[in-house]
Scaffold this motif. Structure first.
Motif, PDB file in Angstrom:
ATOM      1  N   ASP A   1       0.819  -0.987  -0.044  1.00  0.00           N
ATOM      2  CA  ASP A   1      -0.057   0.103   0.005  1.00  0.00           C
ATOM      3  C   ASP A   1       0.989   1.262  -0.066  1.00  0.00           C
ATOM      4  O   ASP A   1       1.809   1.187   0.835  1.00  0.00           O
ATOM      5  CB  ASP A   1      -0.857  -0.079   1.388  1.00  0.00           C
ATOM      6  N   ALA A   2       0.657   2.197  -0.869  1.00  0.00           N
ATOM      7  CA  ALA A   2       1.579   3.306  -1.006  1.00  0.00           C
ATOM      8  C   ALA A   2       1.332   4.494  -0.119  1.00  0.00           C
ATOM      9  O   ALA A   2       2.283   5.355  -0.138  1.00  0.00           O
ATOM     10  CB  ALA A   2       1.264   3.815  -2.529  1.00  0.00           C
ATOM     11  N   HIS A   3       0.510   4.200   0.942  1.00  0.00           N
ATOM     12  CA  HIS A   3       0.380   5.304   1.675  1.00  0.00           C
ATOM     13  C   HIS A   3       1.536   5.035   2.955  1.00  0.00           C
ATOM     14  O   HIS A   3       1.556   4.069   3.268  1.00  0.00           O
ATOM     15  CB  HIS A   3      -0.890   5.161   2.652  1.00  0.00           C
ATOM     16  N   GLY A   4       2.184   6.169   3.084  1.00  0.00           N
ATOM     17  CA  GLY A   4       3.331   6.281   3.856  1.00  0.00           C
ATOM     18  C   GLY A   4       3.255   5.297   5.308  1.00  0.00           C
ATOM     19  O   GLY A   4       4.252   4.753   5.513  1.00  0.00           O
ATOM     20  N   TRP A   5       2.146   5.555   5.955  1.00  0.00           N
ATOM     21  CA  TRP A   5       2.261   5.051   7.306  1.00  0.00           C
ATOM     22  C   TRP A   5       2.000   3.407   7.253  1.00  0.00           C
ATOM     23  O   TRP A   5       2.111   2.485   8.107  1.00  0.00           O
ATOM     24  CB  TRP A   5       1.059   5.501   8.065  1.00  0.00           C
TER      25      TRP A   5
END
Length: 458
Positions: free
Chosen positions: A217-221
């Motif tokens: 998943d490309a979301h940083g968190w």
């Protein structure tokens, strides 16, 4: 004339609520009533309710839930039946937005009593800073506080006060499709290092078992943070910001680019739901059985495997680590926030305790239902102790795996920019992933500069 009367009534209602909260006295209330043109009607309201009356008399307990929670946990309405006067509502939030909550708090009011859907690093500090929520400490039973797993209690605490009553535990790890990996001739065990993970992903492609080897998943968190933690948890500045210029963060970015070489090509696109946060391309590819491995919080592969012909082919394992790394990961909880200007606060605590301890929630979460299999776990020591002593017949092996990973994991530190630092940074570090910036150190310095500039703007 009708419009004026409506305005008068709105002013009267706002003043009445302030009277009941003790924010104005009877003299001020009557004065406002006369100015509003309501005259003796205001006196009647004051006589009916009295100075200092508890606003809890004015409405039933009103919780509001982030919509995904009931979608993944359909047993919640059954639990609500134990609270006959409950005014259950879905929260007006998308993509973790808290604008409505803040706007109401500025007016000294809240439509709801408690928000179920808060993740500490995401919005808790912002809600505290905006004076929207208050600590649970005056309402939560001491035995519940003592029952929380210490790392979770710490995550939910700011300056010694508990601002989030935890509900669901999520830990980042890996999952794989054993049907695809077996076809690729791979052992049915979790890759221990990122080098092993990348080699296995390439083998899935080379064997023709699936078009893609791995995804994230490309979301940083959900990518940068857990991948960095797998090398070292020491990736935060003294003020609690994620240090994008640290060696673990830079190595995480380099790793992401390597994974992209064996991943679904749409991996960097936003999700299809919830303001782009959910329904992400990694989950779509894994659900469609087009990718062998996924790294994400464990509930994601559990949910996606429901779409497979053989869901039992899902296997789970710890997040891989860099050679010589500490092998940590990221965890967070989703919990409840108590609105400062809400009502029924003792009743809210009673409700949240009942909700978070109810065995039906945990059976449905772990064993799954006809509509969902979230696999999210409880925050309480006593529940795990009971399961260890008397394992229920619906218990599944992944529970022990996830619980053990919590002991290695670290929560993303609470900070006013806990979530937004990743949102600010994403287009800047993605410039390296797409080849616009050649040096990962430059990309991550750009991220850090942008985050600090936003912080300095206040």
């Amino acid at each position: 004339m009708v419009e004026r009367k409506e305005q008068e009534l709105l002013l009267q209602e706002a003043s009445r609520k302030q009277l009941l909260r003790g924010q104005i006295d009877r003299r001020e209330f009557l004065s406002r009533s006369l100015v509003a043109g309501l005259g003796m009607a205001g006196v009647g309201v004051a006589a009916k309710y009295g100075i200092g009356s508890a606003l809890a008399q004015d409405r039933p307990l009103t919780p509001t839930f982030y919509d995904w929670i009931e979608n993944l946990h359909p047993g919640i309405p059954a639990i609500n039946e134990g609270f006959p006067d409950l005014n259950y509502q879905i929260a007006p939030v998308q993509g973790f937005g808290i604008e409505r909550f803040v706007a109401e708090a500025k007016n000294g009011e809240s439509t709801w009593d408690v928000y179920v859907g808060q993740t500490p690093f995401v919005e808790m500090t912002s809600l505290v800073e905006a004076d929207v929520i208050e600590p649970w400490d005056d309402y939560i039973p001491a035995e519940v506080l003592d029952d929380m797993i210490p790392a979770i209690r710490d995550e939910c605490t700011i300056d010694g006060k508990l601002y989030s009553w935890p509900f669901f535990l999520d830990v980042a790890g890996q999952g794989w499709h054993s049907g695809l990996t077996t076809t690729a001739g791979l052992p049915d065990s979790a890759p221990e290092t990122w080098d092993d993970y990348l080699a296995n992903a390439q083998a899935v492609i080379d064997s023709g078992a699936a078009p893609f080897g791995a995804t994230f998943d490309a979301h940083g968190w959900r990518c940068v943070a857990p991948m960095a933690h797998s090398m070292s948890k020491d990736v935060y500045t003294p003020e609690g910001l994620f240090d994008f210029t640290s060696e673990p963060a830079i190595e995480a970015l380099i790793l992401m680019k390597k994974i992209m070489a064996v991943a679904n090509p749409d991996i960097l696109l936003a999700g299809a739901t919830d303001g782009g946060v959910n329904g992400t391309p990694d989950e779509v590819a894994f659900a469609a059985q087009r990718v062998g491995y996924i790294t994400k919080y464990f509930n994601a592969p559990l949910r996606m495997a429901q779409y497979w012909d053989e869901p039992t082919q899902l296997h789970l394992g710890p997040l891989p680590k860099f050679k010589g790394g500490e092998g940590s990961t990221v965890f967070w909880t989703t919990g409840s926030a108590l609105f400062k200007h809400g009502q029924n606060k003792e009743k809210a605590a009673e409700y949240i305790k009942a909700l978070t301890y109810d065995p039906r929630i945990w059976k449905d979460s772990i064993a799954g239902t006809e509509t969902s299999h979230p696999g999210q776990l409880p925050p309480y020591k006593s529940i795990y102790a009971e399961w260890d002593a008397n394992p229920p017949d619906w218990m599944l092996p992944f529970v022990a795996l996830v619980r053990a990973q919590l002991d290695k994991a670290k929560a993303i530190e609470n900070n006013l920019f806990g979530l937004s630092q990743f949102q600010i940074g994403q287009p800047l570090w993605q410039a390296y992933l797409t080849g616009e910036v050649e040096d990962p150190k430059v990309a991550m310095q750009n991220v850090m500069d942008a985050v600090k500039a936003e912080r300095d703007r206040g």
